[in-house]
Design a protein around this motif. Structure first.
Motif, PDB file in Angstrom:
ATOM      1  N   GLU A  26      -4.021   7.881   7.593  1.00 59.65           N
ATOM      2  CA  GLU A  26      -4.805   6.757   7.652  1.00 59.65           C
ATOM      3  C   GLU A  26      -6.500   7.062   8.489  1.00 59.65           C
ATOM      4  O   GLU A  26      -6.201   7.627   9.670  1.00 59.65           O
ATOM      5  CB  GLU A  26      -3.802   6.124   8.632  1.00 59.65           C
ATOM      6  CG  GLU A  26      -4.958   4.835   8.126  1.00 59.65           C
ATOM      7  CD  GLU A  26      -3.866   2.868   8.264  1.00 59.65           C
ATOM      8  OE1 GLU A  26      -2.496   3.050   9.239  1.00 59.65           O
ATOM      9  OE2 GLU A  26      -4.341   1.986   8.682  1.00 59.65           O
ATOM     10  N   LEU A  27      -7.154   6.442   8.021  1.00 57.07           N
ATOM     11  CA  LEU A  27      -8.655   6.290   8.585  1.00 57.07           C
ATOM     12  C   LEU A  27      -8.691   4.582   9.408  1.00 57.07           C
ATOM     13  O   LEU A  27      -8.647   4.076   8.770  1.00 57.07           O
ATOM     14  CB  LEU A  27      -9.524   6.277   8.114  1.00 57.07           C
ATOM     15  CG  LEU A  27      -9.628   7.660   6.806  1.00 57.07           C
ATOM     16  CD1 LEU A  27     -10.581   7.720   6.208  1.00 57.07           C
ATOM     17  CD2 LEU A  27      -9.399   8.640   8.208  1.00 57.07           C
TER      18      LEU A  27
ATOM     19  N   ILE B 199       0.849  -1.116   0.340  1.00 58.42           N
ATOM     20  CA  ILE B 199       0.238  -0.052  -0.153  1.00 58.42           C
ATOM     21  C   ILE B 199       0.993   1.255  -0.477  1.00 58.42           C
ATOM     22  O   ILE B 199       0.135   2.062  -0.729  1.00 58.42           O
ATOM     23  CB  ILE B 199      -0.888   0.035   1.129  1.00 58.42           C
ATOM     24  CG1 ILE B 199      -2.299  -0.993   0.956  1.00 58.42           C
ATOM     25  CG2 ILE B 199      -1.762   1.040   1.529  1.00 58.42           C
ATOM     26  CD1 ILE B 199      -3.126  -1.392   1.910  1.00 58.42           C
ATOM     27  N   GLY B 200       1.668   1.069   0.657  1.00 61.88           N
ATOM     28  CA  GLY B 200       2.535   2.228   0.965  1.00 61.88           C
ATOM     29  C   GLY B 200       3.432   2.245  -0.198  1.00 61.88           C
ATOM     30  O   GLY B 200       3.962   3.492  -1.224  1.00 61.88           O
TER      31      GLY B 200
ATOM     32  N   ARG C  18       8.126   2.054   6.690  1.00 62.90           N
ATOM     33  CA  ARG C  18       9.079   1.708   6.713  1.00 62.90           C
ATOM     34  C   ARG C  18       9.447   1.304   5.199  1.00 62.90           C
ATOM     35  O   ARG C  18      10.278   1.038   4.809  1.00 62.90           O
ATOM     36  CB  ARG C  18       9.317  -0.048   7.395  1.00 62.90           C
ATOM     37  CG  ARG C  18      11.031  -0.431   7.636  1.00 62.90           C
ATOM     38  CD  ARG C  18      10.592  -2.335   7.495  1.00 62.90           C
ATOM     39  NE  ARG C  18       9.617  -2.668   6.604  1.00 62.90           N
ATOM     40  CZ  ARG C  18       8.843  -2.658   7.691  1.00 62.90           C
ATOM     41  NH1 ARG C  18       7.626  -2.841   8.598  1.00 62.90           N
ATOM     42  NH2 ARG C  18       7.009  -4.168   6.575  1.00 62.90           N
ATOM     43  N   ALA C  19       8.430   0.965   4.457  1.00 64.42           N
ATOM     44  CA  ALA C  19       8.655   0.639   3.457  1.00 64.42           C
ATOM     45  C   ALA C  19       9.068   2.227   2.144  1.00 64.42           C
ATOM     46  O   ALA C  19       9.378   1.113   1.128  1.00 64.42           O
ATOM     47  CB  ALA C  19       7.751  -0.447   2.844  1.00 64.42           C
TER      48      ALA C  19
ATOM     49  N   LEU D 223      -0.428  -1.049   9.940  1.00 65.91           N
ATOM     50  CA  LEU D 223       0.041  -0.514   8.619  1.00 65.91           C
ATOM     51  C   LEU D 223       1.008   0.996   8.627  1.00 65.91           C
ATOM     52  O   LEU D 223       1.408   0.725   7.224  1.00 65.91           O
ATOM     53  CB  LEU D 223      -1.546  -0.646   7.947  1.00 65.91           C
ATOM     54  CG  LEU D 223      -1.430  -0.552   6.167  1.00 65.91           C
ATOM     55  CD1 LEU D 223      -3.157  -0.928   6.119  1.00 65.91           C
ATOM     56  CD2 LEU D 223      -1.515   1.146   5.549  1.00 65.91           C
ATOM     57  N   MET D 224       0.746   1.230   9.415  1.00 65.98           N
ATOM     58  CA  MET D 224       1.284   2.696   8.904  1.00 65.98           C
ATOM     59  C   MET D 224       2.764   2.714   9.164  1.00 65.98           C
ATOM     60  O   MET D 224       3.778   3.094   8.482  1.00 65.98           O
ATOM     61  CB  MET D 224       0.163   3.538   9.598  1.00 65.98           C
ATOM     62  CG  MET D 224       0.979   5.198   9.831  1.00 65.98           C
ATOM     63  SD  MET D 224       1.043   6.104   7.500  1.00 65.98           S
ATOM     64  CE  MET D 224      -0.549   6.450   7.063  1.00 65.98           C
TER      65      MET D 224
END
Ligand code: SAH
Length: 356
Positions: free
Chosen positions: A83-84, A62-63, A97-98, A91-92
């Motif tokens: 982010e919601l 996603i990132g 990191r990515a 996830l964040m």
């Protein structure tokens, strides 16, 4: 000691029946007894597992999709990364990191999280230690600048109302009392302007759902993206237009009756992606196709990423990775049930993974 059940019974005794949306809002977000206020919902020990908790690959991909959108739109700086409903912040953390290697991305981002639960805000702060995080209560409070946003299993946690078709009108499903216990009943028949279009594809006794909060949230983030640039990735279970009762209560990974011990189970409902798309379009955004999660992740290269991670693993860790890949992508697991929607300014192509 009073419980949420006692409080709800007292309220219904005093005020009369309440809507399912009111019931869900109390069960999930009551400041003292709400599910997200008190429980530790996620992971193997919790009540349900979400995609980012299954594997780091989810947040990473996603990132990279959002970072590529950011590059394609000229790398605007500063921009909001939002982010919601970030849950535990996993996830964040994986996303950040990515994207470390994306030149300029971290220097330009301003991290904003929309989270209603103080308990989960604390967990998010721990997961994101070292980052400068701003928490806001609603999408309307996000800065007026380019917005790159993700929402995984956020819209399914928003309260819904349920209506049963009766002639040219609708009877709302409500929570009342029978012999002192909570029970479902139906309100009087009335027209529902928000359900006008559903008179065309339903018949008597069909049940349709409506999330009063979903449309304004989609409109607000779409307005920001249309005006300032950006992209949103919305991932959830559901489909284009919903029909029938999709309310689900989960406790310890098992379905339970949504009316027993309010506040102790997670309550969710399928997301109606048609509503999110039509209001986003009205606000000036383009929307992608509603794409199965498995297809989205495969297009972003989840299998290559899994192979790279597998090279350093063996035994149980390797088996877990293979199982996680399958769980996220396989049509009989999360691959088909979960859908991904991308929103971008109207002149801009959908985010990577949603582009055919
Ligand atoms: N995205 C996470 C968590 C999903 S659970 C994951 O995939 O693991 C739903 C999340 O939305 C929780 O963090 C919950 O506290 C939050 N939430 C639910 N209703 C909300 C609301 N009305 N406003 C802000 N956050 C909300």
């Amino acid at each position: 000691m009073t419980t949420l059940q006692d409080q709800l019974i007292a309220r219904i005794t005093a005020e009369g029946p309440i809507s399912l949306a009111d019931y869900m809002a109390e069960c999930l977000l009551h400041p003292e007894y709400g599910y997200y206020t008190t429980a530790t919902p996620f992971g193997a020990q919790g009540d349900f597992t979400t995609a980012p908790e299954i594997s780091q690959m989810f947040g990473e991909l996603i990132g990279l999709s959002l970072a590529q959108c950011w590059l394609d739109q000229g790398a605007p700086a500063p921009f909001t990364l939002a982010e919601l409903g970030p849950g535990r912040g996993t996830l964040m953390a994986d996303l950040l990191r990515a994207t470390r290697g994306v030149p300029g991305f971290h220097a330009a981002l301003q991290l904003h999280l929309v989270e209603a639960s103080a308990n989960l805000q604390k967990q998010q702060a721990e997961a994101l230690a070292g980052y400068d995080v701003t928490w806001v209560d609603s999408v309307d409070e996000l800065p007026r600048q380019p917005l790159f946003l993700v929402a995984n299993e956020f819209f399914d946690a928003l309260p819904i109302r349920q209506f049963v078709r009766d002639g040219e009108g609708w009877r709302e499903k409500r929570l009342g009392l029978a012999e002192g216990a909570l029970c479902f009943g139906l309100g009087p028949e009335a027209p529902q302007p928000a359900l006008e279009h559903r008179l065309l594809d339903t018949k008597d006794d069909d049940l349709v759902e409506l999330s009063p909060a979903a449309a304004p949230i989609s409109a607000s983030l779409a307005q920001c993206i249309a005006r300032h640039g950006g992209a949103a990735l919305i991932i959830d279970y559901g489909d284009w237009r919903s029909l029938g009762d999709t309310l689900q209560a989960l406790k310890s990974h098992e379905p339970v009756d949504p009316l027993t011990s309010p506040g102790s189970a997670d309550l969710t409902a399928h997301v109606d992606f048609e509503v999110l798309c039509s209001v986003a379009k009205g606000a000036g955004c383009a929307h992608s196709k509603v794409t199965p999660q498995g297809v989205f992740l495969e297009r972003l290269g989840i299998t290559d990423r899994a192979r790279t991670l597998a090279a350093g693993l063996d035994g149980e860790a390797l088996e877990n990775l293979i199982a996680a890949h399958r769980r996220l992508t396989h049509p009989e697991e999360m691959g088909n049930l979960f859908k991904v929607l991308g929103l971008t300014p109207s002149t801009i192509a959908p985010p990577p993974g949603l582009n055919e």
